[in-house]
Design a protein around this motif. Structure first.
Motif, short mmCIF file in Angstrom:
data_model
loop_
_atom_site.label_atom_id
_atom_site.label_comp_id
_atom_site.label_asym_id
_atom_site.label_seq_id
_atom_site.Cartn_x
_atom_site.Cartn_y
_atom_site.Cartn_z
N UNK A 197 2.79 9.00 -3.30
CA UNK A 197 3.40 8.08 -4.67
C UNK A 197 1.72 7.47 -4.40
N UNK A 198 0.82 7.29 -2.94
CA UNK A 198 -0.34 7.15 -2.73
C UNK A 198 -1.59 8.31 -3.86
N UNK A 199 -1.16 8.94 -4.40
CA UNK A 199 -2.59 9.88 -5.45
C UNK A 199 -1.94 9.40 -6.75
N UNK A 200 -0.16 8.82 -6.83
CA UNK A 200 0.02 9.06 -7.78
C UNK A 200 -0.32 7.57 -8.70
N UNK A 201 -0.25 6.33 -7.92
CA UNK A 201 -0.07 5.08 -8.20
C UNK A 201 -0.92 4.21 -8.97
N UNK A 202 -2.71 4.88 -8.03
CA UNK A 202 -4.16 4.96 -8.89
C UNK A 202 -3.97 5.18 -9.49
N UNK A 203 -3.78 6.27 -9.98
CA UNK A 203 -4.21 7.53 -11.74
C UNK A 203 -3.11 6.67 -12.40
#
Ligand code: NAD
Length: 246
Positions: A197-203
């Motif tokens: 999740x922490x990789x996808x959300x900011x993207x």
């Protein structure tokens, strides 16, 4: 747009590939979807037939990185349909492994599915596409432009896909065969669901169009490039990414 064309789509059982298969069928093509296992192929076929019994679709599961299996598979498809017009090299696996933990086994797995299969399938399809002045389409990725902060061989494999696309476009243009790639941004499929999740959300937050891509957004680009609407387009990597620049 592609009525009665015969199209082969690798990785057609789910995600972007499944949506390409669906989009092609909705546009009256005959589609052969390739998957990795009989079970997932049958599941995809059942779902498609439930949507429309008249779809002309079959499924096969050859080993994409074995030249002999692919040659036999394409030969059988050609004898069944009498022609092949479109190859979509879409099967792919991603990686998020940090370089220090990146094993040679994982390196080879990513290379086999994402690069070797594109080479083998593109090579094996040429005799058939020569006859139809057909089309090869590859699934690249937004990360083929910018890299990504982990899983180095995934973006590297997509840089290779771009290289194959640009080079084959030039080599095969005299035969009337067009070669293009679609480079999706972050798209709602199982591949993305498997990332943290922490990789996808900011993207997602950084995408100017303000949303994640849907498989259908990507499939529409494949339909266009497969069709005669794109008759003068070859050697292009078409970004379909909501203007993401990460
Ligand atoms: P997905 O995991 O939902 O689907 C991958 C497909 O590839 C499946 O049909 C699977 O059966 C097939 N596949 C995987 N390994 C295989 C093997 N060894 N042999 C045969 N088939 C195999 O993923 P997706 O998101 O639909 O990805 C499709 C393509 O899009 C891939 O090339 C991927 O790199 C690319 N892509 C995806 C995204 C994204 O955000 N989802 C972004 C850019 C590019």
């Amino acid at each position: 747009m592609i009525k009665d064309k015969v199209a082969i789509v690798t990785g057609g059982t789910r995600g972007i590939g499944y949506e390409i298969v669906r989009k092609f069928l909705q546009n009256n093509a005959k589609v052969i979807l390739l998957g990795s296992r009989e079970e997932t192929v049958n599941k995809a076929l059942e779902k498609l037939k439930n949507e429309n019994q008249n779809y002309e679709v079959i499924g096969l599961y050859p080993n994409l990185s074995d030249e002999q299996s692919i040659k036999e598979c394409f030969k059988n498809i050609h004898s069944m349909y009498g022609r092949i017009d479109i190859l979509v090299n879409n099967a792919g696996i991603s990686s998020n492994t940090k370089i220090e933990e990146f094993s040679i086994e994982e390196y080879e797995k990513v290379e086999n599915v994402n690069i070797k299969s594109v080479f083998i399938c593109s090579k094996a399809i040429i005799p058939y596409l020569k006859e139809t002045k057909g089309v090869i389409l590859n699934t690249s990725s937004m990360v083929s432009k910018y890299g990504q902060p982990a899983g180095v061989m995934y973006p590297a494999s997509k840089f290779a896909v771009n290289g194959i696309t640009l080079s084959l476009a030039r080599e095969l243009a005299p035969l009337g065969i067009r070669v293009n790639a679609v480079a999706p941004g972050i798209t709602k499929t199982d591949m993305v669901a498997s990332l943290p999740e922490n990789m996808i959300e900011p993207l997602i937050k950084s995408i100017p169009l303000g949303r994640i891509g849907e498989p259908e957004d990507i499939a529409n680009a494949f339909l266009f490039l497969a069709s005669d609407m794109a008759s003068y387009i070859t050697g292009q990597i078409l970004g379909v990414d909501g203007c993401a620049r990460v």
